[in-house]
Design a protein around this motif. Structure first.
Motif, mmCIF file in Angstrom:
data_model
loop_
_atom_site.group_PDB
_atom_site.id
_atom_site.type_symbol
_atom_site.label_atom_id
_atom_site.label_comp_id
_atom_site.label_asym_id
_atom_site.label_seq_id
_atom_site.Cartn_x
_atom_site.Cartn_y
_atom_site.Cartn_z
ATOM 1 N N GLU A 41 -20.689 -28.249 9.235
ATOM 2 C CA GLU A 41 -19.850 -29.082 10.095
ATOM 3 C C GLU A 41 -19.594 -28.398 11.431
ATOM 4 O O GLU A 41 -19.629 -29.044 12.495
ATOM 5 N N ARG A 42 -19.377 -27.103 11.411
ATOM 6 C CA ARG A 42 -19.075 -26.382 12.634
ATOM 7 C C ARG A 42 -20.312 -26.143 13.487
ATOM 8 O O ARG A 42 -20.217 -26.109 14.718
ATOM 9 N N ILE A 43 -21.457 -26.003 12.873
ATOM 10 C CA ILE A 43 -22.690 -25.911 13.653
ATOM 11 C C ILE A 43 -22.885 -27.197 14.452
ATOM 12 O O ILE A 43 -23.237 -27.171 15.644
ATOM 13 N N ILE A 91 -14.529 -18.003 8.125
ATOM 14 C CA ILE A 91 -14.289 -16.666 7.593
ATOM 15 C C ILE A 91 -14.274 -16.750 6.075
ATOM 16 O O ILE A 91 -13.591 -17.593 5.498
ATOM 17 N N LEU A 92 -15.039 -15.876 5.436
ATOM 18 C CA LEU A 92 -15.061 -15.775 3.974
ATOM 19 C C LEU A 92 -14.483 -14.424 3.590
ATOM 20 O O LEU A 92 -15.053 -13.373 3.905
ATOM 21 N N PHE A 147 -20.267 -18.649 14.497
ATOM 22 C CA PHE A 147 -20.058 -17.373 13.832
ATOM 23 C C PHE A 147 -19.441 -17.593 12.453
ATOM 24 O O PHE A 147 -18.483 -18.353 12.300
ATOM 25 N N VAL A 148 -19.998 -16.905 11.460
ATOM 26 C CA VAL A 148 -19.435 -16.893 10.112
ATOM 27 C C VAL A 148 -19.192 -15.436 9.741
ATOM 28 O O VAL A 148 -20.126 -14.631 9.719
ATOM 29 N N TYR A 149 -17.928 -15.098 9.475
ATOM 30 C CA TYR A 149 -17.543 -13.739 9.099
ATOM 31 C C TYR A 149 -17.391 -13.649 7.585
ATOM 32 O O TYR A 149 -16.929 -14.590 6.943
ATOM 33 N N GLN A 178 -5.243 -17.677 17.790
ATOM 34 C CA GLN A 178 -6.596 -18.034 18.226
ATOM 35 C C GLN A 178 -7.558 -18.120 17.058
ATOM 36 O O GLN A 178 -8.310 -19.087 16.922
ATOM 37 N N ILE A 179 -7.543 -17.078 16.210
ATOM 38 C CA ILE A 179 -8.501 -17.025 15.106
ATOM 39 C C ILE A 179 -8.247 -18.153 14.116
ATOM 40 O O ILE A 179 -9.163 -18.876 13.708
ATOM 41 N N ARG A 180 -7.000 -18.332 13.705
ATOM 42 C CA ARG A 180 -6.709 -19.334 12.676
ATOM 43 C C ARG A 180 -6.934 -20.760 13.183
ATOM 44 O O ARG A 180 -7.227 -21.653 12.389
ATOM 45 N N LYS A 181 -6.775 -20.992 14.468
ATOM 46 C CA LYS A 181 -7.018 -22.326 15.002
ATOM 47 C C LYS A 181 -8.506 -22.648 15.075
ATOM 48 O O LYS A 181 -8.911 -23.803 14.968
ATOM 49 N N ARG A 182 -9.327 -21.636 15.264
ATOM 50 C CA ARG A 182 -10.761 -21.869 15.465
ATOM 51 C C ARG A 182 -11.609 -21.575 14.226
ATOM 52 O O ARG A 182 -12.706 -22.097 14.109
ATOM 53 N N PHE A 183 -11.090 -20.728 13.344
ATOM 54 C CA PHE A 183 -11.869 -20.334 12.166
ATOM 55 C C PHE A 183 -11.211 -20.881 10.902
ATOM 56 O O PHE A 183 -10.010 -20.710 10.701
ATOM 57 N N GLU A 184 -12.018 -21.512 10.064
ATOM 58 C CA GLU A 184 -11.532 -21.964 8.759
ATOM 59 C C GLU A 184 -11.691 -20.820 7.771
ATOM 60 O O GLU A 184 -12.795 -20.303 7.579
ATOM 61 N N VAL A 185 -10.597 -20.413 7.154
ATOM 62 C CA VAL A 185 -10.608 -19.254 6.259
ATOM 63 C C VAL A 185 -10.781 -19.707 4.815
ATOM 64 O O VAL A 185 -10.047 -20.573 4.330
ATOM 65 N N HIS A 186 -11.749 -19.124 4.138
ATOM 66 C CA HIS A 186 -11.987 -19.391 2.720
ATOM 67 C C HIS A 186 -11.835 -18.078 1.957
ATOM 68 O O HIS A 186 -12.436 -17.067 2.335
ATOM 69 N N THR A 187 -11.057 -18.093 0.902
ATOM 70 C CA THR A 187 -10.832 -16.886 0.110
ATOM 71 C C THR A 187 -11.611 -16.975 -1.196
ATOM 72 O O THR A 187 -11.395 -17.898 -1.998
#
Length: 330
Positions: A67-69, A83-84, A206-208, A226-235
């Protein structure tokens, strides 16, 4: 295979490990010593590298990345990413690599411009420990095969790498071991800022992936917004078996791994009889589970029994419980 270079990455993407053709036990006995050894190696190779298990976690992260690509193709600034995070042994690096591999293969199969000759649709970089911004930029240059002379300034390296990523139509940038960017150290802050700057200049998604990324400072302080608004975090978390859905997911995982082992006498679904014991032994961690079952399968092949010793797992649980009880008494 050095996947930290474009040649090594291409070798990884191109590698195909076909499932060995099933044979009967009698046919296995009739093989020569060399043929049996080759067949054993083929099964071990397939179990290790050829049979990727698409877990619910993997499917979720893959969808978020796709989706982000798509979204980033039309964004000039504020690129979105994923972010994983999670503890060791949860399959983060395996997930990261498989997402990159599938993306590149899909681009090739559809004759997408990103996969045209000379282009590099996916870049993989592992963050070194105690990393400076210039050293991390050097890892990008190494992957791309760019000259990275020691006298080059950080700005020159940034220009060279960013221009190369744009020219090569790079769409997906995989950053592994991002936990090394512990922001308690100034040099890591500079490296983190470099990734943000590069993201804005190269156009890729970018995927971290890293261990407990939340503890590094990357998602706290002034950068958190900035990070949390732009990156979806998956744990990435261990499998739980508290309800029917979770038990079903755990069973599906066991069946997929059982099938990948290619044991000639293993009855399909027999592994489910040890589902609870395997969860206790692995604590629901996919890395520990796979290692345990693959070692058990190698033993079964070497001994000629060609099936898992299902009774082995409750015995191991009993040993663990006995050891734990002894420690409590002590």
């Amino acid at each position: 295979m050095e996947i930290g270079t474009k040649e090594g990455w291409r070798e990884y993407v191109d590698a195909i490990y076909d499932r060995p053709v099933p044979v009967t036990v009698d046919e296995l006995r009739e093989m020569s010593f060399g043929e049996r050894a080759m067949y054993k190696d083929a099964r071990a190779r397939y179990a290790q590298a050829g049979a990727f298990v698409k877990t619910p976690q993997y499917n979720t992260v893959r969808r978020a990345t796709r989706e982000r690509i798509t979204a980033n193709k039309f964004r000039q600034v504020g690129k979105l990413g994923v972010i994983l995070s999670g503890a060791p042994g949860q399959g983060k690096t395996t997930t990261l690599l498989q997402i990159g591999k599938e993306h590149e293969l899909r681009r090739r199969q559809t004759s997408h411009p990103a996969a045209a000759k000379g282009n590099i649709p996916v870049v993989y970089v592992a963050v070194p420990a105690q990393c400076t911004a210039k050293a991390l930029m050097g890892e990008f240059a190494r992957f791309l095969g760019l000259p990275a002379h020691p006298r080059r300034t950080y700005g020159e390296l940034m220009d060279t790498v960013a221009n190369a990523l744009r020219r090569c139509s790079t769409e997906l940038i995989l950053i592994d071991d991002v936990h090394h960017l512990d922001l308690r150290y100034r040099q890591n802050i500079e490296a983190s800022d470099m990734l943000k700057q590069l993201s804005e200049r190269c156009g890729g998604t970018f995927v971290y992936a890293g261990i407990d990324v939340e503890e590094t400072g990357l998602l706290s302080g002034t950068r958190e917004g900035q990070i949390r608004k732009r990156f979806e975090v998956h744990t990435a978390e261990p499998y739980r078996i508290l309800d029917d859905e979770e038990r079903s997911d755990w069973g599906d995982l066991l069946l997929a791994i059982e099938d990948s082992l290619c044991l000639l006498k293993q009855q399909k679904g027999a592994i489910l009889a040890a589902a609870l014991d395997l969860h206790r032994l692995s604590n629901g961690e996919i890395g520990v589970l796979k290692d345990m079952l693959q070692i058990a399968a190698i033993r079964a092949i070497e001994d000629g029994v060609e099936e898992l010793d299902i009774g082995e797992f409750p015995r191991k649980v009993a040993q663990l419980q006995k050891r734990a009880a002894a420690q409590l008494v002590g």
